[in-house]
Design a protein around this motif. Structure first.
Motif, PDB file in Angstrom:
ATOM      1  N   GLN A  34      39.586  40.967  19.157  1.00  0.00           N
ATOM      2  CA  GLN A  34      38.596  42.031  19.010  1.00  0.00           C
ATOM      3  C   GLN A  34      39.156  43.374  19.473  1.00  0.00           C
ATOM      4  N   GLU A 401      30.094  39.865  16.624  1.00  0.00           N
ATOM      5  CA  GLU A 401      30.845  39.396  15.480  1.00  0.00           C
ATOM      6  C   GLU A 401      30.091  38.261  14.812  1.00  0.00           C
ATOM      7  N   SER A 405      31.235  31.930  17.708  1.00  0.00           N
ATOM      8  CA  SER A 405      32.216  32.651  18.513  1.00  0.00           C
ATOM      9  C   SER A 405      32.275  32.056  19.913  1.00  0.00           C
TER      10      SER A 405
END
Length: 463
Positions: A34, A401, A405
């Motif tokens: 990220q 996102e 995750s």
């Protein structure tokens, strides 16, 4: 097959065979990925490569330090002229781009558009006998080999940030370090969301509607996996171009509650790239500014409307509480007990069996408008109980996102039976006994972490 999939829902893998595939390692890799994507996106927005070699010549100080005998201004030999090669050449411009021909002033010729020579048919085509004038037949939908229609996937499919089940285990590793699944930086780098209500995960998407806010339908709830609408579009006070990560309460017909878990965008402003604490603060601040509206008409069956009120759509948008204090002591004393308790949310509902108030001036619940009373629905405020489903843990530095995750961990209140355990129980190899819930195991591991961290600090101070 459906029962097996439902029983194995949210269950962790039976064993982690490779240390590099552990949840902690995957979480670190996801966070670094990220950060890398964010840095690349910022550099692409700034377009630093285009201006790396740009110069406008020497500065005033450099010119004063140089040779004063130089006559005339200095010619800048490097500048933006290097970008001239990026412009299209005149030969690349097509005839369609040239709309008008320039004529000098005083010319008697009028300026007229240049049109290419196209052989156009002036005679309409004749229709054959038996053919009607109208729209063409719709094309038959494409079908696969199995006879099923090929449906296009919705753009809202799998857009929610879905948490992984926190992988916890007992014991120490080979080096003697405590490896119970609780993150090492739980006290400084995480945000807790609890109590998470029981309900259906979905996305609330609003669009621009031509009408009065709160009256014209402008909001659609879409499912988490397929992105399909869960109900018809309904009016709400949410601004247009807003996307919220929500949980539709299991008793929404009785209480009309839609729990807001996270915010993806607000009025067209993308908030997915913001860190977790800021998104939650923005969510609570903006939701508190919404104007409440009276309950909509009763959606219950006609024979039950005198005694029961059912909401046709959600009307109360309630944020799920978040907590930035995730120290082990606060988790043990406050957050874990809070996860086990149900919430009570105030909800405005109409009084069952009461007609609209039509009394005159001075009557309670009536509004004077142009000398007459406008009938208003009599409402009351009740406390709607909301059951808890568990606790969510978010990495504080993580952005939002889509998809599953490791940057978000789920600690459910109830235990989930794995597929292997269910098969062994059906075959009679294992006795049926209630399994320990992940929250119980989490609560049992927190005191061990406190003792372990205290011993580690004491040993470091003694050395």
């Amino acid at each position: 097959m459906f029962q097996e999939r439902k029983a194995a829902f949210k269950t962790p893998p039976s064993a982690v065979r490779d240390a590099s595939a552990s949840q902690d390692v995957r979480r670190t890799r996801a966070l670094e990925e990220q950060k890398r994507r964010r840095a690349e996106r910022i550099d692409s927005t700034r377009q630093l490569d285009f201006f790396a070699d740009m110069t406008l010549g020497p500065s005033d100080d450099e010119a004063n330090d140089g040779d004063d005998t130089q006559a005339g201004p200095e010619v800048v030999r490097e500048g933006i002229s290097q970008f001239a090669s990026m412009l299209p050449s005149p030969s690349d411009i097509g005839a369609a781009d040239v709309m008008f021909t320039h004529k000098p002033a005083g010319s008697s010729e009028s300026v007229s558009p240049t049109t290419p020579e196209i052989n156009m048919q002036t005679q309409p085509k004749k229709r054959g006998k038996g053919k009607r004038k109208g729209k063409g037949r719709a094309a038959a939908p494409e079908t696969s080999k199995g006879g099923k229609k090929n449906t296009k996937q919705s753009k809202w499919a799998d857009k929610c940030m879905y948490a992984e089940l926190l992988e916890m285990k007992d014991g120490f590793d080979a080096c003697g370090d405590l490896r119970d699944g609780i993150p090492d930086d739980i006290e400084t780098g995480w945000v807790a969301v609890t109590p998470v209500p029981v309900g259906k995960r979905c996305l609330a998407v609003t669009h621009q509607a031509s009408g009065i806010a709160g009256i014209v339908p402008n909001t659609t709830l879409r499912s988490r996996v397929l992105g399909k609408p869960l109900m018809k579009p309904f009016p709400s006070t949410l601004p247009p171009q807003t996307v919220l990560d929500c949980i539709l309460d299991e008793n929404w017909r009785e209480n009309g509650i839609l729990h807001i878990l996270d915010v993806v965008s607000w009025k067209g402003q993308d908030l997915a790239d913001c860190e977790t604490p800021f998104r939650f603060w923005w969510r609570d601040t903006r939701l508190s500014e919404l104007t409440p509206f009276p309950p909509p008409p009763n959606a219950a069956p006609t024979e039950q409307q005198h005694t029961t009120y059912h909401f046709p759509h959600p009307t109360t948008f309630t944020p799920v509480p978040y907590h930035t204090d995730t120290t082990l002591a606060h988790l043990l004393s406050a957050l874990i007990p809070l996860t086990r308790t149900a919430r009570a949310i105030p909800v405005s509902v109409p009084v069952p069996g009461q007609p609209h108030a039509t009394s005159g001036r001075g009557a309670e619940g009536a509004m004077e408008l142009d000398g007459g009373a406008m009938p208003l629905m009599q409402v009351r405020t009740v406390q709607a109980p909301v059951a808890s489903d568990g606790m969510l843990l978010y990495v504080a530095q993580a952005t939002y996102e889509p998809g599953t995750s490791p940057l978000s961990s789920w600690v459910p209140l109830r235990a989930y039976q794995t597929h292997e355990e269910r098969i062994q129980q059906e075959q009679g190899h294992v006795e049926s006994r209630p399994a320990e819930s992940p929250l119980d195991m989490f609560e049992r591991s927190v005191p061990l972490c406190i003792v372990f961290f205290v011993d580690a600090d004491f040993s470091c101070a003694g050395s």
